[in-house]
Design a protein around this motif. Structure first.
Motif, short mmCIF file in Angstrom:
data_model
loop_
_atom_site.label_atom_id
_atom_site.label_comp_id
_atom_site.label_asym_id
_atom_site.label_seq_id
_atom_site.Cartn_x
_atom_site.Cartn_y
_atom_site.Cartn_z
N HIS A 1 0.83 -1.21 0.00
CA HIS A 1 0.00 0.00 0.00
C HIS A 1 0.86 1.26 0.00
CE1 HIS A 1 0.99 -1.14 4.06
NE2 HIS A 1 0.63 0.02 4.53
N LEU A 2 2.05 1.19 0.62
CA LEU A 2 2.95 2.34 0.60
C LEU A 2 3.64 2.48 -0.75
CD1 LEU A 2 4.65 2.22 4.12
CD2 LEU A 2 3.22 4.05 3.20
N VAL A 3 4.02 1.37 -1.36
CA VAL A 3 4.64 1.43 -2.68
C VAL A 3 3.67 2.00 -3.70
CG1 VAL A 3 5.79 0.11 -4.50
CG2 VAL A 3 6.13 -0.52 -2.11
N LEU A 4 2.42 1.54 -3.64
CA LEU A 4 1.40 2.06 -4.57
C LEU A 4 1.14 3.54 -4.33
CD1 LEU A 4 -1.16 -0.90 -4.59
CD2 LEU A 4 0.26 -0.12 -6.50
N SER A 5 1.26 3.98 -3.10
CA SER A 5 1.11 5.40 -2.80
C SER A 5 2.21 6.21 -3.49
CB SER A 5 1.16 5.63 -1.29
OG SER A 5 1.07 7.00 -0.98
N ALA A 6 3.44 5.71 -3.44
CA ALA A 6 4.54 6.41 -4.11
C ALA A 6 4.35 6.41 -5.62
CB ALA A 6 5.87 5.75 -3.74
N VAL B 1 7.83 11.43 0.27
CA VAL B 1 8.23 10.99 1.62
C VAL B 1 7.99 12.10 2.62
CG1 VAL B 1 10.16 10.30 3.06
CG2 VAL B 1 9.88 9.28 0.82
N LEU B 2 8.43 13.31 2.31
CA LEU B 2 8.33 14.42 3.25
C LEU B 2 6.90 14.82 3.52
CD1 LEU B 2 11.27 16.68 1.99
CD2 LEU B 2 11.28 15.02 3.85
N SER B 3 5.99 14.62 2.57
CA SER B 3 4.60 15.01 2.76
C SER B 3 3.71 13.88 3.27
CB SER B 3 4.02 15.53 1.43
OG SER B 3 4.07 14.51 0.43
N THR B 4 4.07 12.64 2.98
CA THR B 4 3.21 11.51 3.35
C THR B 4 3.74 10.74 4.55
OG1 THR B 4 2.58 11.29 1.02
CG2 THR B 4 2.06 9.44 2.48
N VAL B 5 5.00 10.36 4.53
CA VAL B 5 5.59 9.57 5.63
C VAL B 5 6.87 10.26 6.11
CG1 VAL B 5 4.57 7.34 5.13
CG2 VAL B 5 6.56 8.07 3.82
#
Length: 538
Positions: free
Chosen positions: A190-195, A229-233
């Motif tokens: 789910h994190l890879v798909l977010s990127a 990365v800076l905006s999501t995680v």
């Protein structure tokens, strides 16, 4: 006095400078102890092999696990050497005290999230390069704040996330070494798909509902990935410095042997025991990466539990176990005055080219306070989450404060010309909520972000259009993230309510000792002559 003066003069300005920086971080005593245990007594320097053993992570999981790339164990084999060469740069295999302290400062000093992420990407490139795997990452200079060029493949992003997960797991296992729990890395698709969806230009061939990107050649620009990365995680960039500090801290407090500082990642039954939870280890870790408050520490207990009981005490409500409906929900969350994470697993049907497809998805909301029975919106802060199949976070926009709405049926049935909706909602306005859960916990309605000014814009579901989406709820979970204090306050509240309820049920027979004062006599008098003049009402 002369001896003390000569001792001070023997300290070089370079050593004084690096020690001053380490002292400002509160790490100088710890570094002295760690160095004394790692250094060779004769050379007064740390052999490179000792540092490699200190920072090494050994993988002993199942290499054929479906969510673990075959390259991952190989990557961890080179991880320790990348750390040592990146930050210590040993000369002739020996690290002096100044180089030792400077290496710590280089990794753990106070710095911006972008600089920390830059160092993390450098470690990734070095580690992957040592494994003879190509990666398209380039840095304009040796400065830690330089621009990152190139691109990443989805497989590269997955390896980076798994590496960060391993470092986070390692910090947690070292912190609670008295009850060490080994976990295999979770599913992080789910994190890879977010990127991918946030950074890359996606063609029609990617199906996010399928979640299979193992063979995808999608290019994720490095600059956009840094922004994601800076905006999501944003807490992802802290994993390296936390791991670095935890390993040296463990070395400083451990015995003379170096072996205890090695950690291994093993598969155990605890990982599969939590598969029925909506809040899996991977989802909990992703949510924790979005928070820099105490919530991060609380949700880490779900990511890296010290036992099954550590998770159960934070789970306040689960619809499949406690029963569906607003009343059942309320009986388990009432009185909890702390941050709460509510997750909704649902499914909805989509019609595409004449065929109907049922899709399953998970969304959630994080509140900074407990639920209240009100007929209007309330709250001071919170976040919405798209969790599966694609992870996104939607923090407050700062424009409105319609964070939470939770309204039960009134205790007394009275006529209401304009009755307020009964259910739970987040964002939007009354009757036009961004997320609305009905009182039976049977259906959840998700509306377009245009109607919501409380949370930031963005789709909660992939391919979400302007029309409202109604989903069938399969499970609802509520996790308490307020710590032991909030849990104890809720337990005291429940005991007090049970006492009041028990007192209301009892009848004091002493007050009705005589027939004249008994309720039966009063009822008989009223039935016989209701218009008779009586004593004042008591």
């Amino acid at each position: 006095m002369g001896q003390a003066a000569s001792t001070v003069q023997s300290v070089s300005p370079e050593q004084r400078e690096v020690e001053k920086e380490a002292s400002s971080l509160g790490a100088l005593p710890m570094l002295r102890r760690a160095f004394s245990k790692l250094a060779d007594p004769e050379t007064k320097a740390v052999p490179r092999e000792n540092l490699l053993q200190c920072f090494n992570i050994v993988y002993k999981g199942q290499s054929d696990a479906s969510n673990i790339p075959k390259l991952f164990p190989v990557l961890l084999d080179h991880f320790g050497s990348s750390i040592v060469d990146q930050f210590f740069m040993p000369a002739e295999g020996q690290i002096t005290w100044i180089e030792f302290v400077r290496g710590y400062n280089r990794c753990c000093t106070r710095m911006s999230a972008s600089v920390s992420l830059n160092m993390l990407l450098r470690v990734l490139r070095s580690t992957v390069g040592r494994a003879n795997v190509p990666i398209n990452l380039e840095f304009e200079s040796d400065d830690t704040d330089c621009k990152v060029n190139g691109s990443l493949l989805p497989s590269d992003v997955l390896l980076l996330l798994l590496m960060c997960w391993s470092m986070s797991w390692d910090c947690r296992s070292l912190k609670h070494s008295e009850r060490k729990v080994s976990l295999s890395p979770p599913n992080l698709n789910h994190l890879v798909l977010s990127a991918i969806t946030s950074c890359a230009e996606i063609d029609s061939g990617l199906n996010v509902w399928d979640g299979d990107f193992s063979s995808s050649e999608i290019q994720i620009p490095a600059g956009k990935f840094v922004t994601w990365v800076l905006s999501t995680v944003p807490c992802l960039s802290d994993c390296l410095s936390q791991f670095f500090h935890a390993r040296l801290q463990n070395q400083a407090t451990a015995g003379d042997e170096l072996a205890p500082s090695n950690s291994s990642v093993e598969d155990v039954s605890l990982t599969t025991e939590c598969d029925n939870d909506i809040l899996t280890h991977g989802r909990a870790w992703a949510i924790g990466l979005t928070q820099r408050s105490t919530i991060n520490e609380e949700i880490s207990e779900v990511c890296f539990p010290r036992g099954k009981e550590g998770m159960d005490e934070r789970l306040l409500y689960r619809s499949s176990a406690h029963g569906k409906g607003l009343n059942r929900f309320w009986s388990h969350v009432e009185g909890y005055n702390g941050p709460l994470l509510i997750l909704i697993a649902a499914s909805s049907g989509q019609t595409h080219e004449g065929s109907s497809v049922v899709t399953k998805w998970v969304i959630g909301a994080l509140t900074n306070q407990g639920f209240e029975n009100k007929d209007l919106f309330y709250g001071s802060s919170g976040c919405l989450y798209a969790i599966s199949p694609v992870f996104h976070v939607f923090p407050p926009s700062g424009k409105e404060k319609n964070f939470v709405y939770s309204h039960l049926h009134p205790a007394r049935r009275v006529y209401e010309p304009h009755p307020k909706p009964v259910g739970i909602a987040f964002g939007g306005t009354m009757g036009n909520e961004r997320i609305f859960i009905d009182e039976d916990f049977a259906r959840v309605t998700v509306r377009h972000h245009a109607i919501d000014k409380t949370y930031q814009h963005g789709p909660l579901l992939p391919d979400q259009g302007f029309l409202a989406i109604e989903g069938l709820i399969s499970e609802v979970e509520v996790w308490g993230l307020g710590g032991h204090v909030a849990k104890k306050v809720q337990e005291s509240y429940k005991k007090r309510e049970e006492l009041f309820t028990e007192q209301r049920r009892k009848v004091d027979l002493k007050t009705f000792a005589s027939w004249e004062d008994s309720p039966e006599n009063m009822m008989m008098d009223m039935m016989s002559d209701p218009n008779a003049v009586r004593r004042e009402d008591r």
